[in-house]
Design a protein around this motif. Structure first.
Motif, short mmCIF file in Angstrom:
data_model
loop_
_atom_site.label_atom_id
_atom_site.label_comp_id
_atom_site.label_asym_id
_atom_site.label_seq_id
_atom_site.Cartn_x
_atom_site.Cartn_y
_atom_site.Cartn_z
N THR A 158 0.95 -1.11 -0.02
CA THR A 158 0.05 -0.09 -0.06
C THR A 158 0.80 1.22 0.01
OG1 THR A 158 -1.95 -1.05 1.16
CG2 THR A 158 -1.72 1.10 1.10
N ALA A 159 0.47 2.25 -0.82
CA ALA A 159 1.33 3.30 -0.95
C ALA A 159 1.04 4.28 0.25
CB ALA A 159 0.91 4.18 -2.29
N ARG A 160 2.23 4.46 0.99
CA ARG A 160 2.07 5.21 2.52
C ARG A 160 2.45 6.64 2.42
NH1 ARG A 160 -2.40 2.73 4.83
NH2 ARG A 160 -1.90 0.57 5.06
N GLY A 161 3.31 7.02 1.28
CA GLY A 161 3.89 8.39 1.30
C GLY A 161 4.57 8.46 0.11
N SER A 162 4.36 9.75 -0.70
CA SER A 162 5.40 9.96 -1.73
C SER A 162 5.82 11.63 -1.96
CB SER A 162 4.35 9.67 -2.93
OG SER A 162 3.24 10.51 -2.99
N GLY A 163 6.78 11.59 -2.84
CA GLY A 163 7.17 13.20 -2.74
C GLY A 163 7.89 13.25 -4.31
N SER A 164 8.11 14.43 -4.58
CA SER A 164 8.49 14.69 -6.16
C SER A 164 10.26 14.62 -5.93
CB SER A 164 8.36 16.13 -6.54
OG SER A 164 8.82 16.66 -7.39
N ASN A 165 10.67 13.90 -6.83
CA ASN A 165 12.11 13.75 -6.64
C ASN A 165 12.57 13.45 -8.21
OD1 ASN A 165 14.71 11.53 -6.47
ND2 ASN A 165 14.94 13.41 -5.22
N SER A 166 13.60 14.14 -8.54
CA SER A 166 14.23 13.64 -10.11
C SER A 166 15.61 13.92 -10.22
CB SER A 166 13.69 14.87 -11.16
OG SER A 166 13.90 16.03 -10.68
N THR A 167 16.18 13.47 -8.74
CA THR A 167 17.71 13.69 -8.75
C THR A 167 18.30 12.67 -9.67
OG1 THR A 167 17.60 13.92 -6.19
CG2 THR A 167 19.72 13.09 -7.04
N ASP A 168 19.52 13.17 -10.22
CA ASP A 168 20.43 12.60 -11.12
C ASP A 168 21.32 11.55 -9.95
OD1 ASP A 168 22.01 11.30 -12.85
OD2 ASP A 168 22.49 13.16 -13.96
N PHE A 169 21.15 10.41 -10.02
CA PHE A 169 21.95 9.52 -9.30
C PHE A 169 23.10 8.96 -10.23
CE2 PHE A 169 18.01 9.15 -7.10
CZ PHE A 169 18.26 9.50 -5.66
N ASN A 170 23.99 9.98 -10.61
CA ASN A 170 25.03 9.39 -11.49
C ASN A 170 26.24 9.14 -10.88
OD1 ASN A 170 25.65 11.97 -10.66
ND2 ASN A 170 26.10 12.87 -12.60
N ARG A 171 26.24 8.58 -9.70
CA ARG A 171 27.45 7.93 -9.17
C ARG A 171 27.44 6.67 -8.94
NH1 ARG A 171 28.62 13.20 -4.90
NH2 ARG A 171 28.19 14.91 -6.34
N THR A 172 28.61 6.02 -8.46
CA THR A 172 28.76 4.73 -8.46
C THR A 172 29.09 4.34 -6.82
OG1 THR A 172 31.04 4.65 -9.22
CG2 THR A 172 29.38 4.08 -10.77
N ARG A 173 28.03 4.65 -6.19
CA ARG A 173 28.45 4.69 -4.77
C ARG A 173 28.07 3.19 -4.13
NH1 ARG A 173 30.32 9.32 -3.45
NH2 ARG A 173 29.87 11.09 -4.10
N PRO A 174 28.47 2.87 -2.99
CA PRO A 174 28.27 1.44 -2.50
C PRO A 174 26.70 1.34 -1.75
CG PRO A 174 29.92 2.70 -1.08
CD PRO A 174 29.72 3.52 -2.30
N ILE A 175 26.43 0.37 -1.42
CA ILE A 175 25.02 0.30 -0.75
C ILE A 175 25.44 -0.32 0.71
CG2 ILE A 175 22.74 -0.97 -0.34
CD1 ILE A 175 22.58 -0.89 -3.49
N ARG A 176 25.12 0.27 1.64
CA ARG A 176 25.12 -0.35 3.00
C ARG A 176 23.69 -0.82 3.63
NH1 ARG A 176 29.11 2.35 7.34
NH2 ARG A 176 30.47 1.27 5.87
N ILE A 177 23.60 -1.85 4.21
CA ILE A 177 22.34 -2.41 4.80
C ILE A 177 22.41 -2.34 6.28
CG2 ILE A 177 20.65 -4.07 4.79
CD1 ILE A 177 21.25 -4.83 1.96
N GLY A 178 21.63 -1.74 6.89
CA GLY A 178 21.63 -1.94 8.57
C GLY A 178 22.32 -0.62 9.06
#
Length: 251
Positions: free
Chosen positions: A173-193
């Protein structure tokens, strides 16, 4: 002569070519390694006391356990696979939270703790910090209370960008939304936790994560949906044709 055609279909993901990271977190209890089941085969690094656990699991026999300490997290090294540009994407996971303290579910800012870093942070608060937020460059795009987040229960979370709209789905269920058009043009790592700080994390999530998936170039969910009752497929859908010839009743 008679020819019989048989078609067998294997259940799969028709968009598997867009899956850049898929972590079912299968493994032995207390293991500190796991396999990325996407075709990218990213290496996953465990830190602190983060480990595979058989105590809880949404699918399969295990999940990722995060004790919540300031040094507890897993990392996936930066890659062009995580360069979303201005395209659509979907980041989803199952979470079993065990504590109400503030915790970062995942972050893609890659160590640059500044407002100019093009990265995503998904975090949950607790106590006086009672929020559930999706932030871009440390600026909240989605900000809502934790009414829809329940401890000690598996829940599905999906962050989806479609065009210039980012939506957080909880249990479909959609609980929230917002406007975003950021250019994610970088190759960054993902950290979980936990988050990418200059020192210790400090905002460790306490609980379990299962079936973490990143899909690039596709908004998988554009309206309310029912989360899958099975683990995400680890391959594309395949249809096999078999032909059986019969002559005089003999196969």
């Amino acid at each position: 002569v008679s020819v019989i055609e048989e078609r067998d279909s294997a259940v799969g993901d028709t968009n598997f070519d867009k899956v850049e990271l898929l972590l079912p977190f299968e493994g032995a209890n207390n293991a500190t390694s796991t396999t990325d089941e996407s075709d990218s085969n990213h290496t996953v690094s465990f830190n602190g006391s983060a480990a595979i656990s058989t105590a809880q699991k949404k699918f399969g026999g295990s999940s990722l356990y995060l004790p919540g300490g300031s040094n507890d997290w897993i990392n996936i090294a930066g890659s062009t696979d995580f360069n979303f540009g201005t395209d659509d994407f979907t980041i989803e996971l199952w979470m079993y939270r065990t504590n109400t303290s503030m915790g970062v579910v995942f972050e893609t800012r890659g160590g640059e703790d500044t407002t100019s870093t093009d990265g995503i942070t998904f975090y949950l608060g607790g106590g006086g910090n009672d929020e559930l937020r999706v932030a871009i460059n440390r600026s909240n795009v989605i900000d809502l209370g934790q009414d829809h987040q329940i401890n000690n229960q598996w829940q599905h979370f999906a962050i989806v960008r479609e065009g210039s709209t980012m939506t957080l789905y909880i249990d479909g269920t959609a609980r929230g939304s917002g406007s975003n058009s950021t250019d994610f043009n970088r190759t960054r790592p993902i950290r979980i936790g936990n988050h990418h700080g200059s020192g210790n994390g400090g905002y460790g999530l306490q609980g379990y994560i299962d079936d973490f998936r990143v899909t690039k170039g596709l908004a998988r969910y554009t309206s309310n949906f029912t989360p899958s009752s099975a683990a995400h497929p680890t391959s594309e859908g395949i249809t096999e044709n078999k032909y059986i010839g019969q002559i005089g009743g003999i196969d």
